[in-house]
Design a protein around this motif. Structure first.
Motif, PDB file in Angstrom:
ATOM      1  N   GLU A  18      -6.949 -19.568  -8.189  1.00 52.38           N
ATOM      2  CA  GLU A  18      -6.790 -20.919  -7.632  1.00 52.38           C
ATOM      3  C   GLU A  18      -5.988 -20.901  -6.338  1.00 52.38           C
ATOM      4  OE1 GLU A  18      -5.034 -23.425 -10.613  1.00 52.38           O
ATOM      5  OE2 GLU A  18      -6.705 -23.131 -11.992  1.00 52.38           O
ATOM      6  N   VAL A  19      -4.876 -20.164  -6.345  1.00 54.75           N
ATOM      7  CA  VAL A  19      -4.021 -20.174  -5.158  1.00 54.75           C
ATOM      8  C   VAL A  19      -4.664 -19.429  -3.985  1.00 54.75           C
ATOM      9  CG1 VAL A  19      -2.586 -18.127  -5.602  1.00 54.75           C
ATOM     10  CG2 VAL A  19      -1.597 -20.090  -4.442  1.00 54.75           C
ATOM     11  N   LEU A  20      -5.527 -18.464  -4.276  1.00 52.49           N
ATOM     12  CA  LEU A  20      -6.155 -17.695  -3.200  1.00 52.49           C
ATOM     13  C   LEU A  20      -7.492 -18.276  -2.741  1.00 52.49           C
ATOM     14  CD1 LEU A  20      -5.344 -14.039  -4.303  1.00 52.49           C
ATOM     15  CD2 LEU A  20      -4.107 -15.513  -2.706  1.00 52.49           C
ATOM     16  N   LYS A  21      -8.023 -19.238  -3.466  1.00 57.46           N
ATOM     17  CA  LYS A  21      -9.315 -19.839  -3.130  1.00 57.46           C
ATOM     18  C   LYS A  21      -9.379 -20.357  -1.686  1.00 57.46           C
ATOM     19  CE  LYS A  21     -12.831 -22.903  -4.936  1.00 57.46           C
ATOM     20  NZ  LYS A  21     -13.203 -23.826  -6.014  1.00 57.46           N
ATOM     21  N   PRO A  22      -8.319 -21.021  -1.175  1.00 52.59           N
ATOM     22  CA  PRO A  22      -8.390 -21.513   0.208  1.00 52.59           C
ATOM     23  C   PRO A  22      -8.570 -20.413   1.254  1.00 52.59           C
ATOM     24  CG  PRO A  22      -6.590 -22.578  -0.962  1.00 52.59           C
ATOM     25  CD  PRO A  22      -7.098 -21.483  -1.849  1.00 52.59           C
ATOM     26  N   LEU A  23      -8.272 -19.157   0.904  1.00 53.93           N
ATOM     27  CA  LEU A  23      -8.442 -18.061   1.862  1.00 53.93           C
ATOM     28  C   LEU A  23      -9.916 -17.707   2.042  1.00 53.93           C
ATOM     29  CD1 LEU A  23      -5.519 -15.673   0.863  1.00 53.93           C
ATOM     30  CD2 LEU A  23      -5.568 -17.389   2.675  1.00 53.93           C
ATOM     31  N   GLU A  74       0.010   2.290 -11.861  1.00 55.44           N
ATOM     32  CA  GLU A  74       0.169   3.306 -10.819  1.00 55.44           C
ATOM     33  C   GLU A  74      -1.143   4.058 -10.584  1.00 55.44           C
ATOM     34  OE1 GLU A  74       3.234   6.841  -9.477  1.00 55.44           O
ATOM     35  OE2 GLU A  74       3.097   6.342 -11.597  1.00 55.44           O
ATOM     36  N   THR A  75      -1.846   4.409 -11.653  1.00 57.16           N
ATOM     37  CA  THR A  75      -3.119   5.112 -11.532  1.00 57.16           C
ATOM     38  C   THR A  75      -4.154   4.248 -10.817  1.00 57.16           C
ATOM     39  OG1 THR A  75      -2.679   6.359 -13.551  1.00 57.16           O
ATOM     40  CG2 THR A  75      -4.970   6.246 -12.834  1.00 57.16           C
ATOM     41  N   LEU A  76      -4.239   2.980 -11.184  1.00 56.76           N
ATOM     42  CA  LEU A  76      -5.192   2.076 -10.524  1.00 56.76           C
ATOM     43  C   LEU A  76      -4.890   1.935  -9.040  1.00 56.76           C
ATOM     44  CD1 LEU A  76      -5.636  -0.803 -13.115  1.00 56.76           C
ATOM     45  CD2 LEU A  76      -7.363   0.825 -12.373  1.00 56.76           C
ATOM     46  N   VAL A  77      -3.621   1.789  -8.706  1.00 52.94           N
ATOM     47  CA  VAL A  77      -3.229   1.655  -7.302  1.00 52.94           C
ATOM     48  C   VAL A  77      -3.574   2.928  -6.540  1.00 52.94           C
ATOM     49  CG1 VAL A  77      -1.250   1.441  -5.743  1.00 52.94           C
ATOM     50  CG2 VAL A  77      -1.455  -0.083  -7.714  1.00 52.94           C
ATOM     51  N   ASN A  78      -3.298   4.078  -7.130  1.00 51.79           N
ATOM     52  CA  ASN A  78      -3.568   5.348  -6.458  1.00 51.79           C
ATOM     53  C   ASN A  78      -5.052   5.606  -6.245  1.00 51.79           C
ATOM     54  OD1 ASN A  78      -0.849   5.894  -6.222  1.00 51.79           O
ATOM     55  ND2 ASN A  78      -0.769   7.153  -8.061  1.00 51.79           N
ATOM     56  N   ARG A  79      -5.905   4.990  -7.054  1.00 50.83           N
ATOM     57  CA  ARG A  79      -7.360   5.127  -6.876  1.00 50.83           C
ATOM     58  C   ARG A  79      -7.851   4.347  -5.668  1.00 50.83           C
ATOM     59  NH1 ARG A  79      -9.369   4.202 -13.027  1.00 50.83           N
ATOM     60  NH2 ARG A  79      -8.584   6.149 -13.864  1.00 50.83           N
ATOM     61  N   GLY A  80      -7.077   3.393  -5.207  1.00 53.27           N
ATOM     62  CA  GLY A  80      -7.459   2.595  -4.045  1.00 53.27           C
ATOM     63  C   GLY A  80      -8.023   1.242  -4.436  1.00 53.27           C
ATOM     64  N   ASN A  81      -8.315   0.435  -3.437  1.00 52.26           N
ATOM     65  CA  ASN A  81      -8.875  -0.909  -3.606  1.00 52.26           C
ATOM     66  C   ASN A  81      -7.950  -1.877  -4.322  1.00 52.26           C
ATOM     67  OD1 ASN A  81     -11.233  -0.265  -2.236  1.00 52.26           O
ATOM     68  ND2 ASN A  81     -12.225   0.475  -4.075  1.00 52.26           N
ATOM     69  N   VAL A  82      -6.662  -1.600  -4.345  1.00 51.72           N
ATOM     70  CA  VAL A  82      -5.674  -2.539  -4.878  1.00 51.72           C
ATOM     71  C   VAL A  82      -4.773  -2.922  -3.709  1.00 51.72           C
ATOM     72  CG1 VAL A  82      -3.747  -2.872  -6.471  1.00 51.72           C
ATOM     73  CG2 VAL A  82      -5.732  -1.532  -7.192  1.00 51.72           C
ATOM     74  N   ASP A  83      -4.747  -4.205  -3.385  1.00 50.79           N
ATOM     75  CA  ASP A  83      -3.963  -4.667  -2.243  1.00 50.79           C
ATOM     76  C   ASP A  83      -2.555  -5.088  -2.627  1.00 50.79           C
ATOM     77  OD1 ASP A  83      -6.000  -4.351  -0.256  1.00 50.79           O
ATOM     78  OD2 ASP A  83      -7.000  -6.079  -1.148  1.00 50.79           O
ATOM     79  N   PHE A  84      -2.393  -5.644  -3.819  1.00 49.43           N
ATOM     80  CA  PHE A  84      -1.075  -5.991  -4.329  1.00 49.43           C
ATOM     81  C   PHE A  84      -1.164  -6.178  -5.833  1.00 49.43           C
ATOM     82  CE2 PHE A  84      -2.949 -10.057  -3.127  1.00 49.43           C
ATOM     83  CZ  PHE A  84      -2.621 -10.909  -4.181  1.00 49.43           C
ATOM     84  N   VAL A  85       0.004  -6.195  -6.465  1.00 51.68           N
ATOM     85  CA  VAL A  85       0.073  -6.295  -7.922  1.00 51.68           C
ATOM     86  C   VAL A  85       0.922  -7.497  -8.292  1.00 51.68           C
ATOM     87  CG1 VAL A  85       0.928  -5.158 -10.013  1.00 51.68           C
ATOM     88  CG2 VAL A  85      -0.153  -3.792  -8.212  1.00 51.68           C
ATOM     89  N   VAL A  86       0.452  -8.275  -9.261  1.00 51.52           N
ATOM     90  CA  VAL A  86       1.256  -9.342  -9.862  1.00 51.52           C
ATOM     91  C   VAL A  86       1.500  -8.897 -11.294  1.00 51.52           C
ATOM     92  CG1 VAL A  86       1.381 -11.772 -10.490  1.00 51.52           C
ATOM     93  CG2 VAL A  86       0.156 -11.095  -8.410  1.00 51.52           C
ATOM     94  N   LEU A 141       0.358 -16.066  -2.192  1.00 56.75           N
ATOM     95  CA  LEU A 141      -0.418 -16.497  -1.030  1.00 56.75           C
ATOM     96  C   LEU A 141       0.070 -15.805   0.237  1.00 56.75           C
ATOM     97  CD1 LEU A 141      -2.665 -18.301   0.042  1.00 56.75           C
ATOM     98  CD2 LEU A 141      -0.987 -20.135   0.247  1.00 56.75           C
ATOM     99  N   LYS A 142       1.368 -15.693   0.388  1.00 55.55           N
ATOM    100  CA  LYS A 142       1.948 -15.035   1.564  1.00 55.55           C
ATOM    101  C   LYS A 142       1.528 -13.563   1.630  1.00 55.55           C
ATOM    102  CE  LYS A 142       6.415 -13.701   3.496  1.00 55.55           C
ATOM    103  NZ  LYS A 142       7.033 -12.531   2.930  1.00 55.55           N
ATOM    104  N   VAL A 143       1.662 -12.861   0.525  1.00 53.19           N
ATOM    105  CA  VAL A 143       1.303 -11.441   0.496  1.00 53.19           C
ATOM    106  C   VAL A 143      -0.187 -11.258   0.742  1.00 53.19           C
ATOM    107  CG1 VAL A 143       1.157  -9.400  -0.991  1.00 53.19           C
ATOM    108  CG2 VAL A 143       3.258 -10.731  -0.931  1.00 53.19           C
ATOM    109  N   ALA A 144      -1.021 -12.074   0.131  1.00 52.31           N
ATOM    110  CA  ALA A 144      -2.463 -11.984   0.327  1.00 52.31           C
ATOM    111  C   ALA A 144      -2.827 -12.240   1.794  1.00 52.31           C
ATOM    112  CB  ALA A 144      -3.182 -12.969  -0.578  1.00 52.31           C
ATOM    113  N   THR A 145      -2.178 -13.215   2.402  1.00 54.28           N
ATOM    114  CA  THR A 145      -2.430 -13.514   3.820  1.00 54.28           C
ATOM    115  C   THR A 145      -2.037 -12.331   4.702  1.00 54.28           C
ATOM    116  OG1 THR A 145      -2.086 -15.870   3.381  1.00 54.28           O
ATOM    117  CG2 THR A 145      -1.923 -15.153   5.680  1.00 54.28           C
ATOM    118  N   GLU A 146      -0.905 -11.705   4.387  1.00 54.05           N
ATOM    119  CA  GLU A 146      -0.465 -10.526   5.155  1.00 54.05           C
ATOM    120  C   GLU A 146      -1.441  -9.356   4.985  1.00 54.05           C
ATOM    121  OE1 GLU A 146       3.473  -9.872   3.602  1.00 54.05           O
ATOM    122  OE2 GLU A 146       4.339 -11.501   4.819  1.00 54.05           O
ATOM    123  N   VAL A 147      -1.918  -9.158   3.773  1.00 54.82           N
ATOM    124  CA  VAL A 147      -2.889  -8.087   3.520  1.00 54.82           C
ATOM    125  C   VAL A 147      -4.169  -8.336   4.322  1.00 54.82           C
ATOM    126  CG1 VAL A 147      -4.431  -7.110   1.753  1.00 54.82           C
ATOM    127  CG2 VAL A 147      -1.984  -7.424   1.252  1.00 54.82           C
TER     128      VAL A 147
END
Length: 83
Positions: free
Chosen positions: A8-13, A28-40, A73-79
């Motif tokens: 919902e919060v990222l929909k406006p992007l 950690e394994t998922l992040v190291n595989r790539g395609n992860v921009d941030f973690v909540v 939202l801030k982190v997603a916008t920066e990414v």
């Protein structure tokens, strides 16, 4: 529930997002595989996570939820700005 609030919060992007629910030891394994921009996360994470990590407990408790969603939202916008 958590993934719905994030969507919902990222929909406006106007971007397609993938939300993966996983156990903390697997992050950690998922992040190291790539395609992860941030973690909540709603739990402490072991290891070294090489992307921004946002504490998402507020999304479960409701206390500080607006601030948490603003940070997501801030982190997603920066990414997105870096891509």
């Amino acid at each position: 529930m958590l993934d719905q609030r994030i969507r919902e919060v990222l929909k406006p992007l106007g971007v397609d997002i993938t939300v993966n629910g996983t156990l903390p030891p697997s992050v950690e394994t998922l992040v190291n595989r790539g395609n992860v921009d941030f973690v909540v996360t709603t739990s402490p994470l072991p290891g070294k996570i090489k992307v921004p990590v946002i504490k998402g407990v507020a999304l479960l408790s409701g206390f500080g939820e607006d601030e948490c969603l603003a940070e997501i939202l801030k982190v997603a916008t920066e990414v997105l700005a870096k891509k």
